[in-house]
Write a protein that holds these residues in place. Structure first.
Motif, PDB file in Angstrom:
ATOM      1  N   GLY A  67     -16.152 -18.099   9.467  1.00 38.88           N
ATOM      2  CA  GLY A  67     -14.739 -18.202   9.132  1.00 38.88           C
ATOM      3  C   GLY A  67     -14.338 -17.497   7.854  1.00 38.88           C
ATOM      4  N   ASN A  68     -15.329 -16.924   7.175  1.00 42.37           N
ATOM      5  CA  ASN A  68     -15.034 -16.238   5.909  1.00 42.37           C
ATOM      6  C   ASN A  68     -15.246 -14.744   6.049  1.00 42.37           C
ATOM      7  OD1 ASN A  68     -14.673 -18.772   4.895  1.00 42.37           O
ATOM      8  ND2 ASN A  68     -16.412 -18.723   3.495  1.00 42.37           N
ATOM      9  N   GLU A  69     -14.662 -14.004   5.118  1.00 47.79           N
ATOM     10  CA  GLU A  69     -14.909 -12.568   5.069  1.00 47.79           C
ATOM     11  C   GLU A  69     -16.280 -12.301   4.438  1.00 47.79           C
ATOM     12  OE1 GLU A  69     -10.293 -10.957   4.660  1.00 47.79           O
ATOM     13  OE2 GLU A  69     -11.750 -10.614   3.054  1.00 47.79           O
ATOM     14  N   ARG A  70     -16.804 -11.123   4.716  1.00 46.74           N
ATOM     15  CA  ARG A  70     -18.054 -10.726   4.094  1.00 46.74           C
ATOM     16  C   ARG A  70     -17.799 -10.541   2.595  1.00 46.74           C
ATOM     17  NH1 ARG A  70     -21.662  -6.419   7.244  1.00 46.74           N
ATOM     18  NH2 ARG A  70     -21.101  -7.978   8.812  1.00 46.74           N
ATOM     19  N   GLU A  71     -18.690 -11.070   1.774  1.00 44.50           N
ATOM     20  CA  GLU A  71     -18.503 -10.989   0.333  1.00 44.50           C
ATOM     21  C   GLU A  71     -19.760 -10.444  -0.339  1.00 44.50           C
ATOM     22  OE1 GLU A  71     -17.754 -14.897  -1.235  1.00 44.50           O
ATOM     23  OE2 GLU A  71     -19.680 -15.699  -0.570  1.00 44.50           O
ATOM     24  N   PRO A  72     -19.577  -9.749  -1.456  1.00 47.24           N
ATOM     25  CA  PRO A  72     -20.733  -9.246  -2.186  1.00 47.24           C
ATOM     26  C   PRO A  72     -21.493 -10.371  -2.872  1.00 47.24           C
ATOM     27  CG  PRO A  72     -18.713  -8.741  -3.373  1.00 47.24           C
ATOM     28  CD  PRO A  72     -18.308  -9.336  -2.078  1.00 47.24           C
ATOM     29  N   VAL A  73     -22.770 -10.158  -3.033  1.00 46.70           N
ATOM     30  CA  VAL A  73     -23.632 -11.120  -3.712  1.00 46.70           C
ATOM     31  C   VAL A  73     -24.266 -10.477  -4.952  1.00 46.70           C
ATOM     32  CG1 VAL A  73     -25.708 -12.534  -3.530  1.00 46.70           C
ATOM     33  CG2 VAL A  73     -24.127 -12.372  -1.595  1.00 46.70           C
ATOM     34  N   ALA A  74     -24.954  -9.353  -4.729  1.00 46.45           N
ATOM     35  CA  ALA A  74     -25.645  -8.674  -5.824  1.00 46.45           C
ATOM     36  C   ALA A  74     -25.825  -7.215  -5.465  1.00 46.45           C
ATOM     37  CB  ALA A  74     -26.999  -9.329  -6.095  1.00 46.45           C
ATOM     38  N   GLY A  75     -25.764  -6.358  -6.494  1.00 46.79           N
ATOM     39  CA  GLY A  75     -25.974  -4.937  -6.287  1.00 46.79           C
ATOM     40  C   GLY A  75     -26.977  -4.398  -7.281  1.00 46.79           C
ATOM     41  N   ILE A  76     -27.602  -3.289  -6.918  1.00 48.86           N
ATOM     42  CA  ILE A  76     -28.613  -2.695  -7.779  1.00 48.86           C
ATOM     43  C   ILE A  76     -28.508  -1.191  -7.710  1.00 48.86           C
ATOM     44  CG2 ILE A  76     -30.374  -2.846  -5.969  1.00 48.86           C
ATOM     45  CD1 ILE A  76     -32.431  -3.421  -8.234  1.00 48.86           C
ATOM     46  N   HIS A  77     -28.521  -0.572  -8.877  1.00 48.22           N
ATOM     47  CA  HIS A  77     -28.468   0.871  -9.020  1.00 48.22           C
ATOM     48  C   HIS A  77     -29.730   1.484  -8.417  1.00 48.22           C
ATOM     49  CE1 HIS A  77     -27.740   4.375 -12.068  1.00 48.22           C
ATOM     50  NE2 HIS A  77     -27.097   4.579 -10.917  1.00 48.22           N
ATOM     51  N   TRP A  78     -29.661   2.773  -8.013  1.00 47.09           N
ATOM     52  CA  TRP A  78     -30.785   3.362  -7.307  1.00 47.09           C
ATOM     53  C   TRP A  78     -32.088   3.386  -8.118  1.00 47.09           C
ATOM     54  CZ3 TRP A  78     -32.873   7.782  -9.379  1.00 47.09           C
ATOM     55  CH2 TRP A  78     -32.049   8.569 -10.200  1.00 47.09           C
ATOM     56  N   PRO A  79     -32.059   3.560  -9.472  1.00 42.18           N
ATOM     57  CA  PRO A  79     -33.324   3.500 -10.190  1.00 42.18           C
ATOM     58  C   PRO A  79     -33.868   2.073 -10.316  1.00 42.18           C
ATOM     59  CG  PRO A  79     -31.666   4.696 -11.457  1.00 42.18           C
ATOM     60  CD  PRO A  79     -30.963   3.933 -10.381  1.00 42.18           C
ATOM     61  N   GLY A  80     -32.997   1.086 -10.110  1.00 40.12           N
ATOM     62  CA  GLY A  80     -33.445  -0.299 -10.180  1.00 40.12           C
ATOM     63  C   GLY A  80     -33.250  -0.967 -11.522  1.00 40.12           C
ATOM     64  N   VAL A  81     -32.589  -0.289 -12.459  1.00 31.74           N
ATOM     65  CA  VAL A  81     -32.414  -0.853 -13.801  1.00 31.74           C
ATOM     66  C   VAL A  81     -31.135  -1.676 -13.889  1.00 31.74           C
ATOM     67  CG1 VAL A  81     -32.132  -0.323 -16.245  1.00 31.74           C
ATOM     68  CG2 VAL A  81     -33.740   1.016 -14.837  1.00 31.74           C
ATOM     69  N   ASN A  82     -30.035  -1.089 -13.469  1.00 28.11           N
ATOM     70  CA  ASN A  82     -28.739  -1.762 -13.566  1.00 28.11           C
ATOM     71  C   ASN A  82     -28.492  -2.645 -12.353  1.00 28.11           C
ATOM     72  OD1 ASN A  82     -27.979  -0.481 -16.021  1.00 28.11           O
ATOM     73  ND2 ASN A  82     -27.569   1.377 -14.851  1.00 28.11           N
ATOM     74  N   LYS A  83     -28.023  -3.849 -12.630  1.00 27.74           N
ATOM     75  CA  LYS A  83     -27.783  -4.813 -11.565  1.00 27.74           C
ATOM     76  C   LYS A  83     -26.438  -5.510 -11.784  1.00 27.74           C
ATOM     77  CE  LYS A  83     -32.750  -5.621 -11.392  1.00 27.74           C
ATOM     78  NZ  LYS A  83     -33.848  -6.617 -11.464  1.00 27.74           N
TER      79      LYS A  83
END
Length: 123
Positions: free
Chosen positions: A42-58
């Motif tokens: 019943g809810n829209e898809r929502e973001p949880v967590a993201g990570i930059h391609w090198p893996g440093v920035n989150k």
């Protein structure tokens, strides 16, 4: 072809932990920003967590800060989401996605999506 395959979901109790995995293939994983999203009934898809391609920035949404940790292994083409202190409101299908902005995490910016893995947290 591009494939994102999530695993690690399940039925757990409040306060338990789960580790979701996402196996990527068919594209240069190490050059793509990655994200975890979720969708409850019943809810829209929502973001949880993201990570930059090198893996440093989150990036973490406020409702998971301090509980969830996103990580990646570019050598193994794997994305992870460690989820601790799970709550019933975390119940959802969790998706990994590739190619979008790791910080703003607008779903329409992500080119590739997995099929999702169900996480159910009982009270």
């Amino acid at each position: 072809q591009v494939q994102l395959v999530e695993s690690g979901g399940g039925l757990v109790r409040t306060g338990d932990s789960l580790r979701l995995s996402c196996a990527a293939s068919g594209f240069t994983f190490s050059r793509y920003n990655m994200g975890w999203f979720r969708q409850a009934p019943g809810n829209e898809r929502e973001p949880v967590a993201g990570i930059h391609w090198p893996g440093v920035n989150k990036h973490y949404e406020d409702f998971v800060k301090g509980r969830f940790t996103v990580s990646r292994d570019n050598a193994e083409n794997m994305l992870y989401l460690q989820m601790n202190n799970l709550k019933p409101e975390d119940t959802a299908v969790y998706y990994c996605a590739a190619g979008g902005n790791w910080e703003t995490m607008q779903p329409q910016g992500y080119a590739y999506w997995g099929q999702g893995t169900q996480v159910t947290v009982s009270s």
